[in-house]
Design a protein around this motif. Structure first.
Motif, PDB file in Angstrom:
ATOM      1  N   UNK A   1     -10.561  -0.029  -6.410  1.00 38.14           N
ATOM      2  CA  UNK A   1     -10.748  -1.476  -6.554  1.00 38.14           C
ATOM      3  C   UNK A   1     -10.321  -2.209  -5.287  1.00 38.14           C
ATOM      4  N   UNK A   2      -9.211  -1.794  -4.715  1.00 41.93           N
ATOM      5  CA  UNK A   2      -8.740  -2.394  -3.467  1.00 41.93           C
ATOM      6  C   UNK A   2      -9.727  -2.112  -2.336  1.00 41.93           C
ATOM      7  N   UNK A   3     -10.231  -0.885  -2.276  1.00 37.35           N
ATOM      8  CA  UNK A   3     -11.197  -0.532  -1.225  1.00 37.35           C
ATOM      9  C   UNK A   3     -12.445  -1.398  -1.325  1.00 37.35           C
ATOM     10  N   UNK A   4     -12.974  -1.551  -2.519  1.00 37.05           N
ATOM     11  CA  UNK A   4     -14.195  -2.343  -2.703  1.00 37.05           C
ATOM     12  C   UNK A   4     -13.911  -3.821  -2.447  1.00 37.05           C
ATOM     13  N   UNK A   5     -12.839  -4.338  -3.038  1.00 34.54           N
ATOM     14  CA  UNK A   5     -12.512  -5.759  -2.875  1.00 34.54           C
ATOM     15  C   UNK A   5     -12.282  -6.131  -1.421  1.00 34.54           C
ATOM     16  N   UNK A   6     -11.469  -5.338  -0.721  1.00 35.72           N
ATOM     17  CA  UNK A   6     -11.212  -5.629   0.686  1.00 35.72           C
ATOM     18  C   UNK A   6     -12.497  -5.548   1.487  1.00 35.72           C
ATOM     19  N   UNK A   7     -13.297  -4.535   1.256  1.00 35.83           N
ATOM     20  CA  UNK A   7     -14.521  -4.336   2.035  1.00 35.83           C
ATOM     21  C   UNK A   7     -15.480  -5.514   1.873  1.00 35.83           C
TER      22      UNK A   7
END
Length: 173
Positions: A144-150
């Motif tokens: 979730x962090x990877x997708x949100x940040x990206x």
């Protein structure tokens, strides 16, 4: 729990690296301003600081609160990508020397840097940022962090690269 603790150490090391960048950037800003450098595109900078701080916090929160596990098949390659992104980032810093900054500052009269990673990419530091933004969370399955940040970083980089390109165009026109 043990892998989460090691992951926390990793995120702490990345945070320490970021603080080292800020020390270098502050020193380089003073150097640039003393030589007539002008900062542009500063409106998005506070948002960038919040976003990058949020990446580190999000990594830890998601791993600890959502109890994300370490999956070796994903985690080890992502760790290698995190390390590679740090190597690329410091290659950029070394290549630009005192012209490198976290802010957009152009010093009049200096030649444009076209060596090192800049002969391969127009904005290699942002390649490192994108790679790290995907890889660091995925070391410990914080998808979730990877997708949100990206997603958010894509919008920020659109603004940032546009501002940086305009500053470079103005300086080297």
């Amino acid at each position: 729990m043990v892998s989460q603790a090691w992951y926390t150490v990793l995120v702490g090391l990345v945070a320490a690296e970021r603080l080292a960048e800020l020390v270098v950037a502050k020193r380089n800003l003073a150097w640039s301003l003393a030589r007539g450098g002008r900062e542009t595109g500063f409106g998005h900078y506070p948002f960038m600081v919040v976003l990058h701080t949020g990446l580190l916090a999000g990594c830890l929160l998601e791993v600890w609160v959502a109890d994300r596990g370490f999956m070796a098949v994903l985690g080890w390659p992502m760790l290698a990508l995190v390390v590679a992104s740090q190597v690329l980032r410091w290659w950029c810093i070394r290549t630009l020397g005192p012209q490198w900054n976290t802010r957009i500052v152009v010093v009049p009269g200096l030649p444009r840097v076209t060596g090192g990673p800049y002969r391969l990419f127009a904005h290699p530091n942002y390649v490192a940022v994108v790679a790290e933004g995907v890889a660091l969370p995925l070391v410990h399955s914080a998808w979730l962090t990877a997708v949100g940040f990206t997603v958010v970083n894509a919008g920020l980089l659109t603004v940032r690269i546009r501002a940086e390109n305009e500053a470079l165009r103005s300086a080297y026109a």
